[in-house]
Design a protein around this motif. Structure first.
Motif, PDB file in Angstrom:
ATOM      1  N   SER A   1       9.559   8.249   2.702  1.00  0.00           N
ATOM      2  CA  SER A   1       8.733   8.034   1.514  1.00  0.00           C
ATOM      3  C   SER A   1       7.870   6.784   1.644  1.00  0.00           C
ATOM      4  N   LEU A   2       8.370   5.735   2.301  1.00  0.00           N
ATOM      5  CA  LEU A   2       7.530   4.548   2.495  1.00  0.00           C
ATOM      6  C   LEU A   2       6.420   4.807   3.502  1.00  0.00           C
ATOM      7  N   ARG A   3       6.691   5.658   4.474  1.00  0.00           N
ATOM      8  CA  ARG A   3       5.655   5.987   5.456  1.00  0.00           C
ATOM      9  C   ARG A   3       4.436   6.612   4.760  1.00  0.00           C
ATOM     10  N   LEU A   4       4.677   7.375   3.701  1.00  0.00           N
ATOM     11  CA  LEU A   4       3.594   8.051   2.983  1.00  0.00           C
ATOM     12  C   LEU A   4       3.339   7.443   1.601  1.00  0.00           C
ATOM     13  N   TYR A   5       3.869   6.254   1.354  1.00  0.00           N
ATOM     14  CA  TYR A   5       3.885   5.735  -0.012  1.00  0.00           C
ATOM     15  C   TYR A   5       2.510   5.603  -0.667  1.00  0.00           C
ATOM     16  N   PRO A   6       1.465   5.128   0.005  1.00  0.00           N
ATOM     17  CA  PRO A   6       0.165   5.043  -0.686  1.00  0.00           C
ATOM     18  C   PRO A   6      -0.294   6.387  -1.253  1.00  0.00           C
ATOM     19  N   ARG A   7      -0.010   7.464  -0.538  1.00  0.00           N
ATOM     20  CA  ARG A   7      -0.350   8.799  -1.039  1.00  0.00           C
ATOM     21  C   ARG A   7       0.571   9.197  -2.195  1.00  0.00           C
ATOM     22  N   LEU A   8       1.864   8.980  -2.030  1.00  0.00           N
ATOM     23  CA  LEU A   8       2.832   9.367  -3.056  1.00  0.00           C
ATOM     24  C   LEU A   8       2.616   8.581  -4.346  1.00  0.00           C
ATOM     25  N   ALA A   9       2.277   7.300  -4.209  1.00  0.00           N
ATOM     26  CA  ALA A   9       2.049   6.481  -5.403  1.00  0.00           C
ATOM     27  C   ALA A   9       0.833   6.970  -6.179  1.00  0.00           C
ATOM     28  N   ARG A  10      -0.198   7.408  -5.457  1.00  0.00           N
ATOM     29  CA  ARG A  10      -1.379   7.936  -6.149  1.00  0.00           C
ATOM     30  C   ARG A  10      -1.045   9.225  -6.875  1.00  0.00           C
ATOM     31  N   TRP A  11      -0.265  10.088  -6.250  1.00  0.00           N
ATOM     32  CA  TRP A  11       0.168  11.313  -6.909  1.00  0.00           C
ATOM     33  C   TRP A  11       1.036  11.003  -8.127  1.00  0.00           C
ATOM     34  N   ALA A  12       1.941  10.048  -7.970  1.00  0.00           N
ATOM     35  CA  ALA A  12       2.809   9.689  -9.093  1.00  0.00           C
ATOM     36  C   ALA A  12       1.987   9.201 -10.275  1.00  0.00           C
ATOM     37  N   GLY A  13       0.904   8.467  -9.984  1.00  0.00           N
ATOM     38  CA  GLY A  13       0.056   7.981 -11.068  1.00  0.00           C
ATOM     39  C   GLY A  13      -0.567   9.092 -11.880  1.00  0.00           C
ATOM     40  N   LEU A  14      -0.784  10.250 -11.265  1.00  0.00           N
ATOM     41  CA  LEU A  14      -1.340  11.386 -11.993  1.00  0.00           C
ATOM     42  C   LEU A  14      -0.338  11.999 -12.959  1.00  0.00           C
ATOM     43  N   LEU A  15       0.946  11.748 -12.707  1.00  0.00           N
ATOM     44  CA  LEU A  15       2.004  12.356 -13.521  1.00  0.00           C
ATOM     45  C   LEU A  15       2.453  11.471 -14.674  1.00  0.00           C
ATOM     46  N   LEU A  16       2.105  10.204 -14.608  1.00  0.00           N
ATOM     47  CA  LEU A  16       2.575   9.249 -15.615  1.00  0.00           C
ATOM     48  C   LEU A  16       1.474   8.963 -16.626  1.00  0.00           C
ATOM     49  N   ALA A  17       1.840   8.948 -17.895  1.00  0.00           N
ATOM     50  CA  ALA A  17       0.865   8.635 -18.937  1.00  0.00           C
ATOM     51  C   ALA A  17       0.397   7.189 -18.827  1.00  0.00           C
ATOM     52  N   ARG A  18       1.295   6.327 -18.407  1.00  0.00           N
ATOM     53  CA  ARG A  18       0.944   4.921 -18.174  1.00  0.00           C
ATOM     54  C   ARG A  18       1.787   4.418 -17.006  1.00  0.00           C
ATOM     55  N   PRO A  19       1.299   3.431 -16.264  1.00  0.00           N
ATOM     56  CA  PRO A  19       2.059   2.914 -15.119  1.00  0.00           C
ATOM     57  C   PRO A  19       3.407   2.354 -15.555  1.00  0.00           C
ATOM     58  N   LEU A  20       4.400   2.519 -14.719  1.00  0.00           N
ATOM     59  CA  LEU A  20       5.713   1.930 -14.985  1.00  0.00           C
ATOM     60  C   LEU A  20       5.647   0.425 -14.770  1.00  0.00           C
ATOM     61  N   PRO A  21       6.331  -0.369 -15.585  1.00  0.00           N
ATOM     62  CA  PRO A  21       6.322  -1.824 -15.406  1.00  0.00           C
ATOM     63  C   PRO A  21       7.081  -2.213 -14.141  1.00  0.00           C
ATOM     64  N   PRO A  22       6.836  -3.405 -13.611  1.00  0.00           N
ATOM     65  CA  PRO A  22       7.495  -3.839 -12.377  1.00  0.00           C
ATOM     66  C   PRO A  22       9.019  -3.774 -12.442  1.00  0.00           C
ATOM     67  N   ARG A  23       9.587  -3.981 -13.634  1.00  0.00           N
ATOM     68  CA  ARG A  23      11.050  -3.948 -13.736  1.00  0.00           C
ATOM     69  C   ARG A  23      11.625  -2.551 -13.473  1.00  0.00           C
ATOM     70  N   ASP A  24      10.777  -1.547 -13.494  1.00  0.00           N
ATOM     71  CA  ASP A  24      11.220  -0.174 -13.243  1.00  0.00           C
ATOM     72  C   ASP A  24      10.824   0.297 -11.844  1.00  0.00           C
ATOM     73  N   ALA A  25      10.814  -0.631 -10.887  1.00  0.00           N
ATOM     74  CA  ALA A  25      10.401  -0.272  -9.528  1.00  0.00           C
ATOM     75  C   ALA A  25      11.306   0.791  -8.922  1.00  0.00           C
ATOM     76  N   ASP A  26      12.602   0.783  -9.278  1.00  0.00           N
ATOM     77  CA  ASP A  26      13.486   1.802  -8.713  1.00  0.00           C
ATOM     78  C   ASP A  26      13.176   3.184  -9.271  1.00  0.00           C
ATOM     79  N   VAL A  27      12.701   3.257 -10.515  1.00  0.00           N
ATOM     80  CA  VAL A  27      12.298   4.544 -11.083  1.00  0.00           C
ATOM     81  C   VAL A  27      11.018   5.030 -10.392  1.00  0.00           C
ATOM     82  N   GLN A  28      10.061   4.122 -10.209  1.00  0.00           N
ATOM     83  CA  GLN A  28       8.844   4.461  -9.465  1.00  0.00           C
ATOM     84  C   GLN A  28       9.207   4.962  -8.070  1.00  0.00           C
ATOM     85  N   ALA A  29      10.153   4.283  -7.437  1.00  0.00           N
ATOM     86  CA  ALA A  29      10.586   4.690  -6.102  1.00  0.00           C
ATOM     87  C   ALA A  29      11.224   6.067  -6.128  1.00  0.00           C
ATOM     88  N   LEU A  30      12.034   6.338  -7.127  1.00  0.00           N
ATOM     89  CA  LEU A  30      12.711   7.630  -7.209  1.00  0.00           C
ATOM     90  C   LEU A  30      11.712   8.766  -7.435  1.00  0.00           C
TER      91      LEU A  30
END
Length: 436
Positions: free
Chosen positions: A51-80
């Motif tokens: 997942s880290l190897r492809l993370y820039p792509r995955l993070a962009r996709w995740a942003g399309l699914l979230l109504a608003r970005p997750l706060p830094p304290r929820d980094a493990d949720v973003q990772a999941l």
């Protein structure tokens, strides 16, 4: 509990520590997987690295699914969420298993209130993924799974090769071994490996190197515990032959940890007096462990190579190896967190350190001696430009012409091996001789 939920939770902790706290993946994964057994530990590592190897792509996709970005304290949720998308898009895990195990992992992380969000996001991706991907399909971060500044830097330094470098970075690196020529030959060890079901290929450029067809646990390598073989990338194995010390010479490995190059020098060149120096006491324990396993002896010193007055005894070294601290841009295949943790200004900051090390170590090198400058970087500023600048500052220095060996390409006064070439890591070498 869903199968593999504990592994996914551990992977999310590790990836979350990288993207949220800037920790290295190796350290974060070791902390997150300590309580896991073999199969779950292996799965956690595979998910974290993938997942880290492809993370820039995955993070962009995740942003399309979230109504608003997750706060830094929820980094493990973003990772999941990224790990869930990775499983759906880039693994053989069945879609329903990826969703169910990700939701269960959220509960194991103490994120039960986010379980519904993860479930909704991943199920939406199953329904609408193709349409969502099409919306961002041409964005460079999505196409190449690298930060945009990294892509720009690649295109600047390697306009003809940058796409091949991107492709190499997005694949898993092969496993290489170094056969201990003091104890056996490469041919003899390869025969033992084949008998154990381990296939490997030699590399003409490095006489002790073998590239394994498939990675294996080190315990499965014939004679590993006895010191017959070590794990080391083929590119790193070039250093010993380029330094080429002679019996009786004093040799300094100035940034020695974890000790692979120091041990290779001692294996290949008997009769040298080697000092393994490193600034970090904890990392020197790795050097001592490697020396002990291989039955080798060296002086192990803690000290800052840029401050010889604090550790040097005043006796010249005829050979100096400076495997300089660098961005690690040539080993992203092995450490995919690098392309997330590095920033555009890091090259300049590390360049200042590299220059200080080169200038300081020149003072401990004997007239007629040889200093080998090495990095595991592909950036020209750390490599060709650094070596060229050194020659301008030091009129008593000249560069050794490597000729046209079976690796790399000319780059300033040295040679550059790009990531993935011959299956090896990206490395730079320049050999500098102090005129008498």
């Amino acid at each position: 509990m869903s199968a593999g939920a504990a592994a996914r939770a551990a992977a999310a902790r590790a990836v979350g520590a990288v993207i949220g706290a800037g920790r290295s993946l190796d350290d974060a994964l070791a902390a997150a997987t300590g309580a896991l057994q073999g199969p779950d530990r292996a799965l956690a590592a595979q998910l974290a690295y993938g997942s880290l190897r492809l993370y820039p792509r995955l993070a962009r996709w995740a942003g399309l699914l979230l109504a608003r970005p997750l706060p830094p304290r929820d980094a493990d949720v973003q990772a999941l969420l990224a790990i869930g998308l990775y499983q759906i898009e880039a693994s053989r895990v069945p879609d329903h298993a990826a969703v169910d195990a990700s939701v269960e992992a959220a509960r194991l992380l103490g994120r039960a209130r986010h379980a519904g969000l993860l479930n909704a996001c991943l199920r939406r991706w199953l329904r609408e993924g193709d349409a969502l991907k099409a919306r961002v399909a041409r964005e460079p971060e999505v196409v190449h799974a690298h930060p945009r500044w990294w892509l720009d830097a690649l295109a600047h330094d390697w306009p003809r090769d940058w796409e091949a470098l991107v492709a190499a970075n997005n694949t898993q690196a092969p496993m290489w071994v170094r056969v201990n020529c003091r104890r056996t030959s490469r041919e003899a060890w390869l025969a033992r490996a084949l008998a154990a079901g381990i296939e490997a290929e030699p590399w003409d450029a490095a006489p002790d190197a073998l590239r394994l067809e498939k990675p294996v646990a080190v315990e499965e390598l014939p004679g590993f515990a006895a010191g017959d073989v070590s794990v080391q990338d083929g590119a790193a194995q070039l250093a010993a032959g380029l330094l080429a010390p002679e019996p009786g010479m004093r040799v300094l490995d100035a940034c020695a940890a974890p000790g692979g190059k120091a041990c290779h020098l001692l294996e290949r060149y008997e009769g040298i007096e080697l000092t393994a120096l490193d600034v970090a006491a904890a990392r020197l324990e790795r050097v001592r462990d490697n020396l002990a396993r291989l039955g080798l002896e060296a002086q192990v010193l803690q000290g800052d190579a840029a401050d010889p007055a604090s550790w040097w005894d005043g006796r010249w070294y005829e050979r100096v190896l400076l495997d300089a601290p660098c961005t690690g841009s040539g080993v992203v295949r092995r450490h995919p967190d690098i392309k997330l943790l590095r920033r555009p200004g890091d090259t300049a900051a590390l360049g200042a350190r590299q220059q200080a090390l080169l200038d300081a170590l020149w003072g401990v090198l004997a007239p007629g001696g040889r200093l080998l400058y090495a990095t595991c970087s592909i950036w020209r500023a750390e490599n060709a430009a650094q070596a060229t600048g050194f020659l301008r500052r030091h009129p008593d220095a000249r560069a050794v012409d490597f000729g046209e060996p079976a690796w790399g390409r000319r780059a300033g006064p040295g040679r550059q091996l790009l990531s993935g070439e011959a299956g090896a890591d990206g490395f730079y070498y320049a050999c500098l001789v102090k005129t008498a």
